[in-house]
Design a protein around this motif. Structure first.
Motif, PDB file in Angstrom:
ATOM      1  N   THR A  57       0.887  -1.303  -0.099  1.00  0.00           N
ATOM      2  CA  THR A  57      -0.041   0.060   0.010  1.00  0.00           C
ATOM      3  C   THR A  57       0.895   1.359  -0.005  1.00  0.00           C
ATOM      4  N   SER A  58       0.384   2.314  -0.473  1.00  0.00           N
ATOM      5  CA  SER A  58       1.137   3.454  -0.689  1.00  0.00           C
ATOM      6  C   SER A  58       1.091   4.175   0.732  1.00  0.00           C
ATOM      7  N   VAL A  59       2.200   5.004   1.216  1.00  0.00           N
ATOM      8  CA  VAL A  59       2.359   5.549   2.394  1.00  0.00           C
ATOM      9  C   VAL A  59       1.812   6.798   2.298  1.00  0.00           C
ATOM     10  N   THR A  60       0.858   7.316   3.352  1.00  0.00           N
ATOM     11  CA  THR A  60       0.159   8.490   3.386  1.00  0.00           C
ATOM     12  C   THR A  60       1.390   9.787   3.847  1.00  0.00           C
ATOM     13  N   ARG A  61       1.079  10.783   3.422  1.00  0.00           N
ATOM     14  CA  ARG A  61       2.044  11.827   3.844  1.00  0.00           C
ATOM     15  C   ARG A  61       3.492  11.481   3.583  1.00  0.00           C
ATOM     16  N   LEU A  62       3.809  11.025   2.281  1.00  0.00           N
ATOM     17  CA  LEU A  62       4.864  10.577   1.902  1.00  0.00           C
ATOM     18  C   LEU A  62       6.169  11.664   2.249  1.00  0.00           C
ATOM     19  N   ASP A  63       5.842  12.829   1.851  1.00  0.00           N
ATOM     20  CA  ASP A  63       6.940  14.051   2.239  1.00  0.00           C
ATOM     21  C   ASP A  63       7.338  13.971   3.692  1.00  0.00           C
ATOM     22  N   GLU A  64       6.508  13.747   4.742  1.00  0.00           N
ATOM     23  CA  GLU A  64       6.583  13.897   5.976  1.00  0.00           C
ATOM     24  C   GLU A  64       7.364  12.469   6.539  1.00  0.00           C
ATOM     25  N   VAL A  65       7.107  11.603   6.075  1.00  0.00           N
ATOM     26  CA  VAL A  65       7.741  10.254   6.352  1.00  0.00           C
ATOM     27  C   VAL A  65       8.969  10.206   5.856  1.00  0.00           C
ATOM     28  N   MET A  66       9.300  10.678   4.684  1.00  0.00           N
ATOM     29  CA  MET A  66      10.460  10.675   4.293  1.00  0.00           C
ATOM     30  C   MET A  66      11.473  11.789   4.876  1.00  0.00           C
ATOM     31  N   ALA A  67      10.846  13.029   5.163  1.00  0.00           N
ATOM     32  CA  ALA A  67      11.743  14.005   6.188  1.00  0.00           C
ATOM     33  C   ALA A  67      12.149  13.310   7.354  1.00  0.00           C
ATOM     34  N   SER A  68      10.978  12.681   8.253  1.00  0.00           N
ATOM     35  CA  SER A  68      11.587  11.896   9.562  1.00  0.00           C
ATOM     36  C   SER A  68      12.639  11.080   9.326  1.00  0.00           C
ATOM     37  N   HIS A  69      12.539  10.228   8.273  1.00  0.00           N
ATOM     38  CA  HIS A  69      13.485   9.131   8.218  1.00  0.00           C
ATOM     39  C   HIS A  69      14.779   9.696   7.759  1.00  0.00           C
ATOM     40  N   GLN A  70      14.967  11.034   7.001  1.00  0.00           N
ATOM     41  CA  GLN A  70      15.978  11.499   6.588  1.00  0.00           C
ATOM     42  C   GLN A  70      16.722  12.254   7.796  1.00  0.00           C
ATOM     43  N   THR A  71      15.822  12.921   8.596  1.00  0.00           N
ATOM     44  CA  THR A  71      16.618  13.496   9.940  1.00  0.00           C
ATOM     45  C   THR A  71      17.193  12.499  10.739  1.00  0.00           C
ATOM     46  N   THR A  72      16.446  11.348  10.892  1.00  0.00           N
ATOM     47  CA  THR A  72      16.962  10.221  11.917  1.00  0.00           C
ATOM     48  C   THR A  72      18.208   9.687  11.262  1.00  0.00           C
ATOM     49  N   ALA A  73      18.175   9.717   9.909  1.00  0.00           N
ATOM     50  CA  ALA A  73      19.537   9.000   9.343  1.00  0.00           C
ATOM     51  C   ALA A  73      20.755   9.865   9.413  1.00  0.00           C
ATOM     52  N   ASN A  74      20.461  11.278   9.177  1.00  0.00           N
ATOM     53  CA  ASN A  74      21.540  12.365   9.334  1.00  0.00           C
ATOM     54  C   ASN A  74      21.884  12.265  10.881  1.00  0.00           C
ATOM     55  N   ASN A  75      20.992  12.346  11.660  1.00  0.00           N
ATOM     56  CA  ASN A  75      21.511  12.036  13.243  1.00  0.00           C
ATOM     57  C   ASN A  75      22.156  10.772  13.558  1.00  0.00           C
TER      58      ASN A  75
END
Length: 94
Positions: free
Chosen positions: A23-41
């Motif tokens: 299934t598609s992820v809802t609010r994909l931009d928010e999910v991607m931003a959250s994962h990107q922040t986690t990865a960067n940290n």
């Protein structure tokens, strides 16, 4: 779908996709931003260390790193990270 030379795992993924299990992820931009922040940290290297060790151990690490296709300092950092997070344990202890 066009027949490619897929391995077993790839065929299982293709079958699950084609059968509608994904299934598609809802609010994909928010999910991607959250994962990107986690990865960067997680990946941010903000401290240096100086470590003394035997030349034999260092050569063994460098050899292993070459076999894994990693820079040896990255391998050392990864090993330490896995140990402190509990994902790498001493076989004698646990």
């Amino acid at each position: 779908m066009k027949n490619f030379n897929l391995d077993k795992e790839e065929n299982e993924l293709l079958d699950s996709l084609e059968s509608g299990e994904w299934t598609s992820v809802t609010r994909l931009d928010e999910v991607m931003a959250s994962h990107q922040t986690t990865a960067n940290n997680t990946l941010k290297k903000d401290k240096r260390v100086n470590l003394r060790m035997t030349s034999k151990d260092l050569e063994a690490i460098k050899t292993y790193a070459v076999e894994e296709g990693l820079p040896y300092q990255t391998l050392m950092s990864s090993i330490l990270h896995k140990f402190i997070t509990g994902r790498l344990v001493d076989k004698k202890v646990g």
